[in-house]
Design an enzyme around this catalytic site. Structure first.
Site, PDB file in Angstrom:
ATOM      1  N   SER A  51      -9.257  10.081  10.287  1.00  0.00           N
ATOM      2  CA  SER A  51      -8.716   8.986   9.507  1.00  0.00           C
ATOM      3  C   SER A  51      -7.394   9.369   8.863  1.00  0.00           C
ATOM      4  O   SER A  51      -6.425   8.611   8.887  1.00  0.00           O
ATOM      5  CB  SER A  51      -9.766   8.534   8.491  1.00  0.00           C
ATOM      6  N   LEU A  52      -7.308  10.600   8.326  1.00  0.00           N
ATOM      7  CA  LEU A  52      -6.016  11.064   7.803  1.00  0.00           C
ATOM      8  C   LEU A  52      -5.004  11.062   8.926  1.00  0.00           C
ATOM      9  O   LEU A  52      -3.845  10.689   8.746  1.00  0.00           O
ATOM     10  CB  LEU A  52      -6.163  12.486   7.247  1.00  0.00           C
TER      11      LEU A  52
ATOM     12  N   GLY B 233       0.701   3.375   4.481  1.00  0.00           N
ATOM     13  CA  GLY B 233       1.740   2.544   3.877  1.00  0.00           C
ATOM     14  C   GLY B 233       2.880   3.386   3.334  1.00  0.00           C
ATOM     15  O   GLY B 233       4.052   3.103   3.575  1.00  0.00           O
TER      16      GLY B 233
ATOM     17  N   ARG C 192     -20.983  11.038  12.758  1.00  0.00           N
ATOM     18  CA  ARG C 192     -21.475  10.498  11.492  1.00  0.00           C
ATOM     19  C   ARG C 192     -22.517   9.403  11.669  1.00  0.00           C
ATOM     20  O   ARG C 192     -23.504   9.357  10.945  1.00  0.00           O
ATOM     21  CB  ARG C 192     -20.302   9.947  10.699  1.00  0.00           C
TER      22      ARG C 192
ATOM     23  N   HIS D 201     -21.268   7.067   5.907  1.00  0.00           N
ATOM     24  CA  HIS D 201     -21.076   8.517   5.929  1.00  0.00           C
ATOM     25  C   HIS D 201     -22.369   9.222   5.551  1.00  0.00           C
ATOM     26  O   HIS D 201     -23.009   8.859   4.577  1.00  0.00           O
ATOM     27  CB  HIS D 201     -19.971   8.894   4.939  1.00  0.00           C
TER      28      HIS D 201
ATOM     29  N   GLU E   9      -6.133   2.411   8.051  1.00  0.00           N
ATOM     30  CA  GLU E   9      -7.478   1.839   8.085  1.00  0.00           C
ATOM     31  C   GLU E   9      -7.449   0.316   8.109  1.00  0.00           C
ATOM     32  O   GLU E   9      -8.417  -0.329   8.514  1.00  0.00           O
ATOM     33  CB  GLU E   9      -8.263   2.337   6.859  1.00  0.00           C
TER      34      GLU E   9
ATOM     35  N   GLY F 184       0.838  -1.198   0.000  1.00  0.00           N
ATOM     36  CA  GLY F 184       0.000   0.000   0.000  1.00  0.00           C
ATOM     37  C   GLY F 184       0.867   1.240   0.000  1.00  0.00           C
ATOM     38  O   GLY F 184       1.832   1.334   0.754  1.00  0.00           O
TER      39      GLY F 184
END
Lengths: 228, 637, 248
Positions: free
Chosen positions: B440-441, B45, B330, B266, B425, B40
């Site tokens: 998440s970032l 990654g 969310r 989402h 993730e 990845g």
């Protein structure tokens, strides 16, 4: 990795060379135009005082031509100009060959709506101009300066432009020149890196005006002479 | 094998420092002798690959895209959270930790979340130094916006393309390492199996997607940064080629899969418009800062949105959750939208959307401000739908988005296979049962850049005498044969059902029963349907062509084969958890007004599933302890 | 709606390709262009024919993986769209569309509409980065950056690396792609230290990869999905010339 290739050898470097030579030739065009405009000064303006002497168009033009040919610093500049022209042409050929190599397979369908035709066809415009310059120099430069067959350039010019085909050839060459200049002047500044947005906007405008003014003024000279 | 999360000793705020102080590291001279495979090329990654290469390890990175810059981290829009407290609004590491644990409905691992919040501070510095053009105030200092589920502004952003900018910075760092020679990249290579030798992950079997050749690569450790498997729903916000195959094949080689059913739906994606739709584009959550969500009060109100007067509109989020309003997390927002649509208040031709309205914000702030904040999102909306959202409200709908579940990892991000690590993730630990926006970032970046390079060294310090790993061993032979056999099996079926059609049907089953709201009956039905689809796949899938060159259908088929197994485990996981928490909402466990009811007594654990031969799973429970935060009922009212 | 598609089919870089005609009916105008290709591929798969290979991934216009030249226009007729964002509403019922891969000598065809764009990676490898390793960074707010400069840097940094600029350029020059990175990093204070070397290394790599010279026709900026400014090329030229004239 060191900074290896020379200033004029990379893809940008070659374009620099085009820009420098192109701008120099463009500057020459202004000088050349000023001289030629003597040809179309109306008869009603003469006689006028010319360096203390009373002169008409004929005398004035021939004196100017004589001066150009016999004043050595100008001869020197002329050689630089010839060199610039030759470099401009050879460099253009090299760039075009390289670009054609980069292109690979041709598209089956092409759509050119994203750019102007003259910006894409600078090579063709340049070739037309090249042929035109060749004819132009054979007619005047060769006869007057090199072979010295003719000493009254004014009469030679007048006689030459009485031919209709000469008129047509000149008009085609000059129109090509106009388009070549509109793209060329802007492109040269882009190549040399004039990146501020406002200045580039002005240059774009100047390039357009320069191309139009040069083409119009150069174009009317043969027409007026044809009907004179 | 018993689960050992290896959480370091000491007070919560000192755990990471204590770990760094005492962990084993590898001498720079020895790093050259150690090979690491990273799968990845995205934020996690790619970040790991670049950071490990900077340290001097020999790194090979594999990804199926033609360039690492295309990894799906690129599509994250809104921003990245960091506890910088630049806004002086009382933000700090603890508050960020608190928000994340609460947002995850108390189903995340405390120590991991705290570490993520700690590292967030450095991440902004790191990315700024890499040249990320974060949004700035006119003073020249960094600007923030707020995101769902929190009461402070801690989200850093680069217009609506934050993920792209962070990814490009990471990609550039990777390219720099490619130039130095420490990093070798294998683009258009897909991982097909993990090779385990003597209990340790020692290599991968990959397929070159250009030549079709099967290759073996060995290393002392393997890092999976392969993202989530939300594409299992077919219609999702994920990229078409995002997949769960690498993690799944690792799972089948012994890595435990944790909380597979926790998928974030989402709330602000574009609704489905037709049967052939392949993708639901995400509209950043940041839009909820200024946009108001509503549906018509009357059922089947066919008037144009502009013609519906305020008294006939139901701003249902503001009504139900006055404290957080449109900025609830969310899972809550998605479920509320589903509730309204199920009740017949949906809008759009398929009645599958709700309005996101900017009229109030445009009146208050002016169109120019809205344009500066969200201009590219509005453009994107217009490109896809042909509608100008400055003039009429956007139509949005819930869509599968993020996998909170993933490979079970300990505090060192190591899976239950020694030497196999999972970052971003692809692992599970940080978000609990629901991920907060812009985390998440953050998680992907800190896992790859700051955490993994420090924890992997603890494992690699024992490998300095191992020497090169041979690829001509029986383990590699066996793995390659299995991979080749599966490809041939798929190609031999020659049925008449294209891969995408089966995938679409799987997606429908999953979205109906294993998404926003679940119940026992539905889940059992889903399991049966999944099995039927699996049978159909293995008897009737249509994959033309061969495996000797590029063959997208073959690639998709391999991924779908894995999805058809993941889907079953997702349903089993959802069925086993008799409570509602975060994104996992079981209809049997709700209050009268439809809020989730958690069961902390029986289900305060992460479910780590072990693959048993014969397609059965064994459940291992990692009990969660919350010593530094009071476990409460999550309320955004 | 109905469409006639003439699609470039080519086995690999060594073989010759040709246009093959396919007819599709019952299409919806709400479909995206790539969804239409999905429909075609499903039909081909049912018939057991090899499907059309094309690159795509995110399908929301940001990853840059989708390519295609549609009726001679890179990324289709809309301008500043990617192929995946192009919808069938941009075409008329009964239209005939010629679909070709991005063409350039440095983009060898892998199969059908897939091309190899690693040459663009090589340009970035040559210098399109800031050599700040993980752990080196100072506190982010120590260097304020003017709002407009950050925004301007973003305009350049927005490049998605799709290669449409190269595909549409009559010289197959990668000037816009390369200059976007050079301008992005030259505008920011963080990019100053390596600024002079970066541009020269990248231009050298650009030439080594066999891309052509920019002749400033401006066609690239007209198709760029992210509207990377054409002036970035000019900025790059400035950086290059300055570097050549001042750096030892």
């Amino acid at each position: 990795m060191a900074i290896k290739k020379g200033l004029f050898k990379t893809s940008i470097g070659r374009k620099n060379l085009m820009a420098f030579t192109g701008l120099f030739i463009s500057f020459f065009l202004i000088i050349h135009l000023v001289g030629n405009l003597i040809l179309i000064i109306p008869d009603s303006y003469f006689p006028i005082e010319f360096w203390g002497n009373v002169a008409n168009a004929h005398d004035m033009y021939n004196a100017y031509s004589h001066f150009l040919v016999h004043f050595w610093p100008i001869t020197l500049v002329a050689w630089v100009l010839y060199a610039a022209l030759i470099v401009h042409v050879i460099d253009a050929l090299l760039i075009t060959l390289n670009n054609n190599k980069a292109k690979g397979d041709k598209y089956q369908v092409t759509d050119n709506s994203t750019s102007s035709w003259y910006s894409r066809n600078m090579g063709i415009l340049g070739t037309i101009i090249g042929i035109f310059i060749f004819i132009h120099m054979a007619q005047f430069w060769l006869q007057y300066k090199v072979l010295e067959n003719e000493h009254d350039l004014y009469n030679l010019v007048l006689a030459t432009f009485k031919e209709w085909w000469v008129l047509v050839v000149y008009e085609i060459g000059i129109i090509a020149l106009g388009f070549h200049l509109v793209h060329g002047i802007e492109s040269a500044h882009r190549t040399l890196g004039v990146y501020p947005k406002r200045i580039m906007g002005i240059i774009k405008y100047i390039a357009l005006c320069f191309g139009i003014v040069m083409a119009v003024l150069y174009a009317i000279i043969p027409i007026i002479l044809y009907f004179k | 094998m018993a689960l050992n999360a290896k959480i370091p000793k000491g007070p919560l705020k000192d755990k990471w420092q204590n770990y760094l102080d005492t962990t084993n590291i590898v001498n720079p001279a020895n790093r050259k002798k150690i090979d690491v495979i990273v799968v990845g090329g995205g934020l996690s990654g790619g970040g790991a690959a670049a950071s490990l290469a900077e340290l001097g390890y020999n790194v090979k990175v594999f990804f199926f895209q033609d360039s690492a810059r295309r990894s799906h981290s690129v599509a994250a829009q809104g921003g990245v959270n960091a506890a910088k407290n630049y806004k002086n609004d009382g933000d700090n590491i603890y508050r960020m930790f608190y928000d994340t644990v609460k947002g995850g409905d108390y189903r995340s691992r405390e120590a991991n979340v705290y570490r993520m919040a700690q590292c967030s501070v450095d991440l902004i510095d790191h990315m700024t130094a890499q040249g990320v053009p974060f949004g700035r105030e006119y003073s020249g200092y960094l600007s923030n916006r707020s995101f769902g589920g929190v009461l402070v502004s801690r989200t850093f952003y680069a217009r609506g393309q934050t993920g792209q900018q962070l990814l490009l910075a990471t990609y550039q760092a990777m390219m720099k390492q490619v130039k130095t020679g420490n990093l070798t990249q294998y683009s258009r290579h897909e991982i097909l199996d993990i090779v385990v030798v003597d209990g340790k992950a020692r290599g991968v079997i990959v397929r070159d997607l250009v030549t079709g050749k099967i290759e073996r690569h060995s290393a002392h450790a393997i890092v999976l940064g392969t993202g989530g498997f939300g594409k299992i729903f077919y219609l999702s916000t994920l990229a078409m080629n995002s997949n769960g195959s690498a993690t799944w094949r690792a799972h089948k080689k012994g890595a435990y899969f944790a909380n597979p059913s926790w998928t974030q739906i989402h709330p602000t994606a574009l609704p489905q418009a037709g049967e052939h739709q392949s993708k639901l584009t995400l509209m950043s959550e940041s839009l909820r800062n200024d946009g108001r969500i509503w549906v018509p009060k009357n059922k089947d109100d066919d008037r144009k949105p502009g013609d519906i007067p305020t008294e006939d509109r139901d701003y249902y989020l503001e009504r139900r959750y006055p404290a957080f309003g449109n900025l609830v997390p969310r899972d809550v927002a998605s479920r509320a939208a589903k509730e309204r649509m199920d009740a017949g208040h949906g809008v759009g031709p398929l009645k599958n959307a709700v309005y996101l309205d900017f009229k109030t914000a445009i009146e208050k702030l002016g169109e120019a401000t809205i344009k500066e904040r969200y201009g590219n999102l509005f453009n994107m909306y217009e490109k896809i739908t042909g509608i100008n959202a400055y003039k009429e409200p956007m139509k949005i709908a819930p869509s599968a988005h993020f996998s909170m579940g993933g490979l079970w990892v300990d505090y060192e991000l190591q899976t239950s296979i020694p030497g196999l690590f999972a970052v971003g993730e692809a692992n599970f630990a940080d978000h609990g049962a629901n991920r907060l926006g812009a985390n998440s970032l953050l998680q992907a970046s800190v896992d790859g850049n700051f955490i993994l390079p420090n924890t992997i060294s603890n494992f690699l310090s024992n490998e300095i005498r191992t020497g090169k790993i041979a690829t001509d061993t029986p383990e590699f032979d066996k793995a390659e044969k299995e991979v080749q056999a599966q490809l041939e099996k798929i190609l031999a079926i020659k049925g008449n059902m294209p891969v995408d059609r089966i995938h679409r049907r799987l997606g429908k089953v999953m979205f109906k029963e294993v998404a926003m709201s679940r119940n026992e009956k539905g889940l059992k039905w889903a399991i049966e349907e999944i099995k039927k689809l699996r049978d159909e796949f293995w008897t009737n899938v249509a994959v033309p062509g061969d495996d000797k060159g590029p063959n997208s259908e073959l690639e998709k088929a391999g991924r779908l084969a894995d999805y058809l197994e993941i889907a079953e485990l997702m349903a089993i996981d959802a069925l086993s958890r008799n409570e509602s928490c975060g994104a996992h909402f079981r209809e049997e466990y709700q209050t009268k007004d439809g809020e989730a009811v958690r069961d902390d007594k029986n289900f305060m654990y992460s479910a780590a599933w072990e693959w048993m031969k014969g397609e059965e799973w064994n459940l291992h429970k990692e009990q969660l302890e919350f010593n530094d935060i009071e476990v409460k009922t999550r309320s955004y009212k | 709606m109905k469409l006639t598609l003439k699609i470039w089919r080519q086995e690999n870089a060594k073989t010759k390709g040709k246009l093959v005609t396919y007819k599709l009916s019952d299409l919806s105008t709400d479909m995206s262009f790539l969804e239409m290709l999905d429909v075609l591929n499903e039909e081909l798969a049912v018939k057991g024919e090899r499907t059309v290979e094309f690159d795509h991934d995110c399908r929301e216009g940001i990853c840059g993986q989708c390519s295609l030249v549609i009726n001679g226009q890179a990324h289709g007729p809309e301008g500043h769209y990617t192929t995946c964002q192009t919808h069938l509403r941009s075409f008329k019922d009964g239209d005939s569309l010629t679909i070709e891969p991005f063409r350039a000598n440095s983009f060898p065809v892998i199969r059908d509409l897939k091309v190899d764009r690693t040459s663009m990676d090589h340009i970035i490898q040559a210098g399109g980065y800031i050599s700040s390793f993980t752990g080196m960074a100072p506190e982010a707010n120590t260097i304020p950056i003017h709002h407009n400069i950050a925004e301007s840097a973003f305009d350049s940094a927005a490049c998605i690396g799709c290669g449409a600029c190269i595909a549409t350029c009559k010289n197959s020059s990668a000037a816009l792609f390369m200059s976007a990175k050079i301008a992005h990093l030259a505008k920011l204070p963080q990019g100053q230290v390596e600024r002079a070397e970066r541009v020269v290394w990248m231009v050298n790599a650009h030439d080594d990869e066999g891309f052509g010279s920019c002749t400033n026709t401006g066609a690239c900026a007209m198709v760029c999905p992210q509207e990377v400014p054409l002036l970035d090329i000019t900025r790059m030229n400035y950086e290059y010339n300055k570097s050549k004239c001042t750096v030892e």
